[in-house]
Design a protein around this motif. Structure first.
Motif, short mmCIF file in Angstrom:
data_model
loop_
_atom_site.label_atom_id
_atom_site.label_comp_id
_atom_site.label_asym_id
_atom_site.label_seq_id
_atom_site.Cartn_x
_atom_site.Cartn_y
_atom_site.Cartn_z
N UNK A 154 0.83 -1.21 0.00
CA UNK A 154 0.00 0.00 0.00
C UNK A 154 0.87 1.26 0.00
N UNK A 155 1.92 1.25 0.81
CA UNK A 155 2.82 2.41 0.84
C UNK A 155 3.56 2.55 -0.49
N UNK A 156 3.96 1.42 -1.07
CA UNK A 156 4.69 1.46 -2.33
C UNK A 156 3.83 1.99 -3.47
N UNK A 157 2.53 1.84 -3.35
CA UNK A 157 1.63 2.31 -4.41
C UNK A 157 1.40 3.81 -4.37
N UNK A 158 1.86 4.47 -3.31
CA UNK A 158 1.67 5.91 -3.16
C UNK A 158 2.87 6.67 -3.70
N UNK A 159 2.64 7.92 -4.08
CA UNK A 159 3.73 8.84 -4.40
C UNK A 159 3.83 9.83 -3.24
N UNK A 160 4.81 9.68 -2.36
CA UNK A 160 4.87 10.54 -1.18
C UNK A 160 5.04 12.02 -1.49
N UNK A 161 5.48 12.33 -2.69
CA UNK A 161 5.68 13.74 -3.07
C UNK A 161 4.36 14.49 -3.18
N UNK A 162 3.25 13.79 -3.24
CA UNK A 162 1.94 14.43 -3.35
C UNK A 162 1.37 14.87 -2.00
N UNK A 163 2.10 14.57 -0.92
CA UNK A 163 1.62 14.87 0.43
C UNK A 163 2.41 16.03 1.04
N UNK A 164 1.88 16.57 2.12
CA UNK A 164 2.61 17.64 2.81
C UNK A 164 3.79 17.07 3.58
N UNK A 165 4.66 17.94 4.06
CA UNK A 165 5.91 17.51 4.68
C UNK A 165 5.70 16.60 5.89
N UNK A 166 4.75 16.93 6.76
CA UNK A 166 4.54 16.11 7.95
C UNK A 166 4.05 14.72 7.58
N UNK A 167 3.14 14.65 6.62
CA UNK A 167 2.64 13.36 6.18
C UNK A 167 3.76 12.55 5.54
N UNK A 168 4.62 13.22 4.80
CA UNK A 168 5.78 12.56 4.20
C UNK A 168 6.69 11.98 5.28
N UNK A 169 6.98 12.77 6.30
CA UNK A 169 7.89 12.32 7.35
C UNK A 169 7.37 11.05 8.00
N UNK A 170 6.09 11.06 8.37
CA UNK A 170 5.49 9.87 8.98
C UNK A 170 5.56 8.68 8.02
N UNK A 171 5.32 8.94 6.75
CA UNK A 171 5.38 7.90 5.72
C UNK A 171 6.76 7.23 5.70
N UNK A 172 7.81 8.04 5.62
CA UNK A 172 9.15 7.48 5.47
C UNK A 172 9.60 6.75 6.73
#
Length: 254
Positions: free
Chosen positions: A75-93
């Protein structure tokens, strides 16, 4: 006193923060969120939290939950983290890094230390390409040293990425969430720094986690490190000639 593996990191310098520009993009206006419920469920079921150490029950993980972990990573691999805001990106990574690390251990379990993985001439699996995101193959080192550290430049990152070892800052009992990042980062820093594996004082002798030696470029001079540690320590410390060590044994519980 921690019982340490004899393995030394003296000749194995930690990777430098080396920005991968592709991942620097973000969408500040995005209010979209990423669901980490599967990962939280696995932590709830298999992480044992104790005052000095969290341990993971790798041996107890069911086939169904191994499949759930693989589904979460898909599910995470199917997302493009660049489409999210910085905080959401940080939690993602951070969540991606920690979930991938647990999967690496489960895929190779039983193993006494993560350092035993990665091939005959490798010190651990950190350079192995483990997942594809937006067409790019990524390793654990890519996530930590080419994305998290250079983009956010926050020394507290070291307290929330977990390497499945007893010497590492704990795997947190709550997954990273975009709306509570600062509180979670401070909590993780406080927990690690006030633990024996983080900062240990015996009379005039101070022993620190090797993290502070390996990542001196992030923590700064000894004086700057002292200031950082004393922000969180219940009893301030004075650093003159600290020693460093690290326990690479697996953070498991049967």
């Amino acid at each position: 006193m921690l019982t340490l593996l004899s393995l030394s990191f003296v000749t194995l310098a930690a990777p430098k923060a080396d920005l991968w520009p592709l991942w620097q993009a973000s969408n500040p206006g995005s209010t979209a969120t990423i669901d980490h419920a599967i990962w939280q469920g696995l932590i709830n079921d298999y992480l044992l939290v104790a005052p000095e150490q969290t341990r993971f029950r790798y041996a107890a993980v069911s086939a169904r939950d191994k499949t759930a972990l693989a589904r979460y990573l898909d599910q995470l691999a199917a997302l493009d983290p660049r489409r999210y805001n910085r905080n959401e990106q940080f939690a993602y990574w951070v969540n991606l890094y920690n979930a991938l690390t647990v999967k690496v251990i489960l895929d190779n379990y039983p193993v006494s230390s993560i350092t035993k993985l990665g091939g005959l001439f490798s010190f651990g699996p950190w350079d192995e390409k483990l997942i594809t995101i937006s067409g790019q193959r990524l390793s654990l080192n890519d996530i930590e040293h080419r994305i998290l550290r250079p983009i956010w430049q926050d020394k507290r990152i070291h307290y929330v990425v977990n390497c499945a070892s007893l010497g590492c800052p704990d795997l947190l009992p709550e997954v990273m969430q975009a709306d509570t990042l600062n509180e979670q980062l401070n909590h993780a820093a406080r927990r690690f720094i006030n633990s024996e594996k983080g900062v240990s004082v015996r009379g005039q002798r101070v022993r620190l986690s090797s993290i502070y030696d390996w990542y001196q470029s992030d923590f700064g001079t000894l004086a700057e490190l002292q200031t950082h540690l004393n922000q969180y320590l219940s009893r301030p410390v004075t650093l003159t000639s600290p020693t460093y060590d690290y326990d690479w044994r697996l953070n498991e519980i049967q």
